[in-house]
Structures are given as structure tokens and as C-alpha cells.
Design a protein around this motif. Structure first.
Motif, PDB file in Angstrom:
ATOM      1  N   PRO A 220       0.877  -1.248   0.047  1.00  0.00           N
ATOM      2  CA  PRO A 220      -0.032   0.161   0.092  1.00  0.00           C
ATOM      3  C   PRO A 220       0.648   1.175  -0.073  1.00  0.00           C
ATOM      4  CG  PRO A 220       0.050  -1.119   2.204  1.00  0.00           C
ATOM      5  CD  PRO A 220       0.604  -1.945   1.123  1.00  0.00           C
ATOM      6  N   CYS A 221       2.019   1.079   0.382  1.00  0.00           N
ATOM      7  CA  CYS A 221       3.153   2.180   0.394  1.00  0.00           C
ATOM      8  C   CYS A 221       3.156   2.818  -1.001  1.00  0.00           C
ATOM      9  CB  CYS A 221       4.212   1.996   1.090  1.00  0.00           C
ATOM     10  SG  CYS A 221       4.257   1.655   2.837  1.00  0.00           S
ATOM     11  N   SER A 222       2.935   1.780  -2.116  1.00  0.00           N
ATOM     12  CA  SER A 222       3.102   2.273  -3.312  1.00  0.00           C
ATOM     13  C   SER A 222       2.078   3.594  -3.957  1.00  0.00           C
ATOM     14  CB  SER A 222       3.038   0.960  -4.429  1.00  0.00           C
ATOM     15  OG  SER A 222       1.584   0.371  -4.279  1.00  0.00           O
ATOM     16  N   ILE A 223       1.125   3.420  -3.217  1.00  0.00           N
ATOM     17  CA  ILE A 223      -0.079   4.537  -3.552  1.00  0.00           C
ATOM     18  C   ILE A 223       0.389   5.873  -3.047  1.00  0.00           C
ATOM     19  CG2 ILE A 223      -2.455   5.362  -3.063  1.00  0.00           C
ATOM     20  CD1 ILE A 223      -3.240   2.038  -2.957  1.00  0.00           C
ATOM     21  N   ILE A 224       0.810   5.870  -1.725  1.00  0.00           N
ATOM     22  CA  ILE A 224       1.601   6.956  -1.111  1.00  0.00           C
ATOM     23  C   ILE A 224       2.855   7.595  -1.916  1.00  0.00           C
ATOM     24  CG2 ILE A 224       2.369   8.094   0.888  1.00  0.00           C
ATOM     25  CD1 ILE A 224       1.261   5.645   2.441  1.00  0.00           C
ATOM     26  N   LEU A 225       3.544   6.710  -2.438  1.00  0.00           N
ATOM     27  CA  LEU A 225       4.759   6.779  -3.251  1.00  0.00           C
ATOM     28  C   LEU A 225       4.298   7.442  -4.499  1.00  0.00           C
ATOM     29  CD1 LEU A 225       7.986   7.104  -3.178  1.00  0.00           C
ATOM     30  CD2 LEU A 225       7.714   4.895  -4.108  1.00  0.00           C
ATOM     31  N   PHE A 226       3.323   6.822  -5.124  1.00  0.00           N
ATOM     32  CA  PHE A 226       3.003   7.503  -6.522  1.00  0.00           C
ATOM     33  C   PHE A 226       2.364   8.972  -6.208  1.00  0.00           C
ATOM     34  CE2 PHE A 226      -0.477   7.690  -9.627  1.00  0.00           C
ATOM     35  CZ  PHE A 226       0.335   7.704 -10.718  1.00  0.00           C
ATOM     36  N   LEU A 227       1.550   9.165  -5.111  1.00  0.00           N
ATOM     37  CA  LEU A 227       0.855  10.457  -5.261  1.00  0.00           C
ATOM     38  C   LEU A 227       1.915  11.540  -4.810  1.00  0.00           C
ATOM     39  CD1 LEU A 227      -2.051   9.491  -2.863  1.00  0.00           C
ATOM     40  CD2 LEU A 227      -2.220  10.223  -5.278  1.00  0.00           C
ATOM     41  N   VAL A 228       2.828  11.196  -4.057  1.00  0.00           N
ATOM     42  CA  VAL A 228       4.203  11.828  -3.783  1.00  0.00           C
ATOM     43  C   VAL A 228       4.951  12.240  -5.169  1.00  0.00           C
ATOM     44  CG1 VAL A 228       6.553  12.240  -2.396  1.00  0.00           C
ATOM     45  CG2 VAL A 228       4.467  11.239  -1.369  1.00  0.00           C
TER      46      VAL A 228
END
Length: 586
Positions: free
Chosen positions: A28-36
Motif C-alpha cells: 500500500p505504500c506504493s500508492i503513497i509514493l505514487f501520489l508524492v
């Protein structure tokens, strides 16, 4: 179209980061990273950033982006590919990873060049003459506990070998700098004449080395004062030299690499002082004439440090020789001074390297010492069970016992293989150099991946940041046949625990650990060289150039992977590298 561009760049960058780090696609951290990434790229594509782009930004950012991407993929390709074996699939994954990495590194490089070029780190500096002397005092006081704990100094097998040469137990050899060996011998003779104890002489050498390194730090501080660098930067510089643990540990370690680092730092500081005298002058007449004091504070340190860095380590000579044409070109309007100075350096160095060493019959490092990379590539090929032709097997069998290669081969250290050659075929190698390179090339064309893996294993610590190394962990005097023993003045479990904590902190504290990474220092040096060029300061780039060339020599012939002391000169000169873009001529 604008948002589609942002989306594609963010997706490719996310893909690259996840492949390099091994992050799962379900994390799920990939979603955060993508938004960043979406947010960052939107900011980088804003008119505020793109409107300030100059032609040089795109060129330097592209070069840095491609270079850093090559480093990353070379070091991490096995993680990137995972268990993939299909050639086409692997190629596609590497291609998209490369594109994503280039996007990340180049975009961030543009941001860095723009943001850093707006900084002002000069002005309102203090020129008090006592500050450099305070630097010496603070460094010596902070390094004193290391000296008392390691008394009379840290001595590894290399140090003990030099001690044996200095005392006549072994024949003199320039494999370890004979100039450095002579310095050790001189201090030992003084110590023995005073107390009859060689430990006194070794302690005298260690103390002298500490003083020299402290004065090298003071020379840097005084140079920054002359450049009118702001006081917080000078305070941080003093703290860096006095408090960073590896500076204290290396100040009391008897290796040629330590005074070499000091000499190279003084050399770079003198280059910065030349910059301060008017590197961008319109003509030779516009350059201020040398003051009498500058013969002692500029020319003499420059000449002596250049001579010593050439004599203390072989790759120091190559770094200086490769830097010299650039130095003469940048200061071409001041050739009346620069040309005689560099000719004097060359004459002194060549006089010692050839006539003097020949007269005293000093043995030079053998040819195999320069072949760390090729012999490791051959050894990895043999250890992997690759098929060789009869002629290749016969030739390599003349050099070493091929049956022992598999058991002694270490991916990150070439000494075992070089010693195998010295035991059997050193003379044969000397007389068949051409045939060696032909066979090395012939085998490499059939097993390029093996050669590539061997090269990465031998050198990656010098060009990729995320490689573990352990500087400053050597303690006391290693076992030897000369009755030299570790005699700590202060000791106890508390001292041991404190040192362990100091040297484990880089593994635990984010960002701080990067100050212990050779690969990161190379990346920083490349970035600040680009910043110098972007800010129209080729003379500032000259301050960084010798350290880039030094690490380049390690990438060509490093005997040990990730050996911190080999690149220590770049760490000791770090304040100069970081401030070189912001210093301007008078």
C-alpha cells in the motif's frame, strides 16, 4: 496532455523505485509514493521551475541522470530482475527501470542546480587569524581520546610491513610508499634514541600525523575565511573535522592513506586560493601579483602537497597528472606562474620516482598489482566452471595453480588471486603482457556477464551509495614478529562500548549514514562539479576534479571493494567540495 505527462512520468518513476528496492506491487505504500511523485513532478513542471531553466541545466541534468541510472542499474540489476530469466522480458524491465531512474535523477538534478545556485554562502564572514589555530586545538583535543585508547597507534599488517622496512628487517619496496616508510623510520629512530623503546617512536609518528591532519583542517578553514564564507559554514567545517568519528580514528592510524588525504586536501584548498586570486581575469595583467607571504601560504603548500600526493600513492600521481592539463587551461592567462610551478612539481616527483629509487635499488610494485580487475574477472570465470580452450588453460596454468582458484577467490578482494600469481607466474606474466591481455579479452567476449559481475563486486563501493563499509574499526597493533604491542593508556568496557556506538550510528541514523558512503561522496562531488560549471566557475570545478579522478582510478584498479581509506581524501576535503561553487574570485 499536461496531466497525462505527469501521470506517465510518475508511473515510470514508481516502477523504477519499486524494482530497485524490491517493493511488492501490492504494497500500500506504493500508492503513497505514487501520489508524492505526482505532486513533485507537478511542482517540477511548474512555470516557476521551467521558466528558470537555462541551456546548461538540461545538459548537466541529463548527464547526471544517465550516469546515476547506470550506477544504480549496474549495482542493483539482480534485485531489479528478481527471478526473471527470459532475455526479452529482462531487457524490457531494465529499459523501463532505466527510463524511470533517468526521469528521477535528471528532474531532481535540475531542481538541485536551480535551488543551489540561488544560495549565498559568502559574506559577513570573520577573518580572525586565531580561528585556524582554534581549529588545530579543537581537533587535537577531540582526537586525543583516540590516541590514548589506540596508543601508540593503530597498526595493521600494512603498517607492520612498513615498520619492518623502516627498521631494515625487510627490503625497501615502493609497494607501500617508501616516502611514508621513511617518515615512520625517522620517528622510530628518534623514539629509540630517546627511550630505547620503538613504541615511543611509533607514538611520535602518530602524534606528528595528528598535528599534520589538524593543520590541514586549519588550512581549509583559513581558505574559507579568505573566501569570506559565512561563519555557520566555518563552524560546521570545524565540527566536521573534530567530531566525525572516522577523522579521529584515522588520525591515529599508521597508513599512508591518512597523510595522503591531508596532502590532497591542502592541494585542493590551494587550488581554491588560486581561484580567489582571479581565475576569470580578462588578461594576465588583471591577475594580482603574488605577495611575499603568498609564496609561503599558497605556492609552497601547493607544491609540497602536490609532490607528496604523487609520491604517497600511485593513483595520486595519476590523479595529479590528469588534472594538470585542466589546471593549466583554466589558468592559461597566468601561465608565467602556473607553468613553472607545475614543471617544478613534475621534476621533483619524477626525480624521486626514477633516479633516486634506482640509485637506492628500491623495489617497485609488481605488474600484477595493477591487474586487480582483470585477474578477478578471470578468477570468477574459472571459479564458476566456465569452459576454456586448451591454449587458454595452458597459458593461465603458467600464471597460477588453477585448482586453487575456486577455494581462494573472494569477489571483493583481489589479494588472494594476485598472490597465487606471485607464487608461480609473476615473471611469466611480466614477459607475456600482450598475450595476457589477448586471452583476458578473448575469454571476456564469451563470458561478458561474468566479467561484469566481477567488476561490480570489486568496485561498487566506490560508485554506488548503498554499499556497506566499516571505516575506523581497526584497533591496536595486529599480531607481529617484532614484539610490538597495543598499549592503551585509557581502556575498559565503557571505552569499547562508546567506540562501538559511535561507529554504529551511521547504520541507524538516516542521512547521517550517507556521510560514510563513498558512492554518495562521488555523487555529491559530481553534482557540485556540475553546479560549478552551471555557475560559470570552471576554477571551482577544478577543486572537485582531483577527487573525481582519484575515485576513477579506484574504479580501474581497486584491490579491495569498498575500502574506505582509499577514498578518504574525498571525505577529508568535503567542506571544500561543498563550498567550491559558491566561492568567487576577487
Amino acid at each position: 496532455m499536461y496531466y497525462l505527462k505527469i501521470f506517465i512520468e510518475s508511473f515510470l518513476s514508481l516502477f523504477a523505485i519499486m524494482r530497485v528496492t524490491g517493493m511488492s506491487t501490492r504494497n500500500p505504500c506504493s500508492i503513497i509514493l505514487f501520489l508524492v511523485l505526482m505532486y513533485v513532478y507537478a511542482k517540477l513542471h511548474s512555470d516557476h521551475v521551467e521558466g528558470r531553466i537555462i541551456p546548461g541545466d538540461l545538459t548537466y541534468a541529463a548527464l547526471l541522470g544517465v550516469l546515476f541510472s547506470i550506477f544504480t542499474i549496474s549495482a542493483q540489476y539482480q534485485t531489479i530482475l528478481g527471478d526473471m530469466t527470459n532475455f526479452l522480458f529482462c531487457a524490457v524491465v531494465l529499459l523501463f527501470t532505466g527510463i524511470g531512474l533517468v526521469l528521477i535523477y535528471s528532474r531532481l538534478s535540475i531542481w538541485f542546480l536551480q535551488a543551489a545556485s540561488g544560495l549565498r554562502l559568502t559574506g559577513s564572514g570573520y577573518s580572525y587569524a586565531w580561528i585556524p589555530f582554534l581549529t588545530v586545538l579543537v581537533c587535537l583535543l577531540c582526537w586525543l581520546p583516540y590516541f590514548l585508547y589506540e596508543y601508540p597507534g593503530v597498526m595493521t599488517p600494512d603498517s607492520i610491513n612498513q615498520y619492518a622496512q623502516a627498521t631494515g628487517a625487510y627490503a625497501l619496496s615502493n609497494h607501500h610508499s617508501v616516502v611514508h616508510t621513511a617518515l615512520i623510520g625517522a620517528c622510530c629512530n628518534i623514539g629509540v634514541s630517546l627511550t630505547g623503546d620503538p613504541h615511543t617512536g611509533l607514538a611520535l609518528y602518530t602524534a606528528a600525523q595528528m598535528v599534520f591532519m589538524a593543520f590541514a583542517a586549519a588550512y581549509v578553514v583559513r581558505t574559507l575565511q579568505k573566501a569570506n564564507v559565512i561563519m555557520p559554514a566555518i563552524v560546521l567545517t570545524i565540527c566536521f573535522y573534530a567530531l566525525i568519528p572516522y577523522n579521529g580514528a584515522y588520525a591515529v592510524t599508521i597508513w599512508k592513506d591518512i597523510p595522503f588525504a591531508g596532502c590532497m586536501t591542502v592541494f585542493a584548498a590551494a587550488l581554491m586560493r588560486f581561484l580567489l586570486r582571479g581565475s576569470l581575469a580578462a588578461s594576465a595583467d588583471a591577475v594580482p601579483k603574488l605577495k611575499i607571504s603568498e609564496y609561503f601560504t599558497l605556492l609552497l603548500p601547493y607544491v609540497l602537497s602536490a609532490v607528496l600526493l604523487c609520491l604517497l600513492r600511485g593513483n595520486g600521481w595519476y590523479a595529479f597528472a590528469a588534472s594538470m592539463p585542466f589546471i593549466l587551461f583554466v589558468y592559461r592567462k597566468w601561465l608565467k606562474v602556473m607553468l613553472p610551478v607545475h614543471l617544478a612539481i613534475l621534476v621533483l616527483v619524477l626525480f624521486v620516482k626514477y633516479p633516486v629509487m634506482k640509485v637506492y635499488e628500491i623495489q617497485q610494485a609488481d605488474f600484477v598489482e595493477a591487474l586487480s580487475i582483470p585477474v578477478q574477472q578471470l578468477a570468477r570465470t574459472i571459479a564458476g566452471g566456465a569452459k576454456l580452450t586448451d591454449s587458454e588453460t595452458a597459458f593461465l596454468g603458467q600464471l597460477m595453480d588453477l585448482e586453487q582458484v575456486s577455494s581462494v577467490y573472494q569477489p571483493d578482494v583481489s589479494d588472494n588471486i594476485k598472490n597465487l600469481i606471485r607464487q608461480k607466474g609473476s615473471d611469466y606474466l611480466e614477459s607475456h603482457k600482450g598475450a595476457f591481455f589477448k586471452i583476458w579479452l578473448s575469454i571476456g567476449t564469451r563470458y561478458p556477464k561474468t566479467y561484469f559481475d566481477a567488476y561490480v563486486a570489486q568496485t561498487n563501493g566506490y560508485w554506488y551509495p548503498d554499499v556497506h563499509c566499516e571505516p575506523g574499526l581497526a584497533d591496536g597493533i595486529y599480531l607481529n614478529e617484532f614484539d610490538l604491542t597495543w598499549q592503551p593508556v585509557v581502556k575498559g568496557p565503557a571505552i569499547v562500548k562508546i567506540k562501538e556506538l559511535l561507529f554504529k550510528l551511521p547504520e541507524m541514523v538516516p542521512l547521517y549514514g550517507l556521510m560514510w558512503s563513498m558512492g554518495f561522496i562521488l555523487w555529491v562531488t559530481l553534482m557540485f562539479t556540475a553546479l560549478c560549471l552551471r555557475m560559470d566557475s570552471p576554477a571551482g570545478a577544478l577543486v572537485c576534479l582531483p577527487f573525481i579522478l582519484l575515485i576513477a582510478t579506484l574504479c580501474i584498479a581497486a584491490p579491495v571493494a569498498a575500502e574506505f581509506r582509499y577514498a578518504y581524501a574525498a571525505f577529508y576535503a568535503l567542506p571544500l567540495i561543498l563550498l567550491s561553487p559558491f566561492v568567487r574570485d576577487c
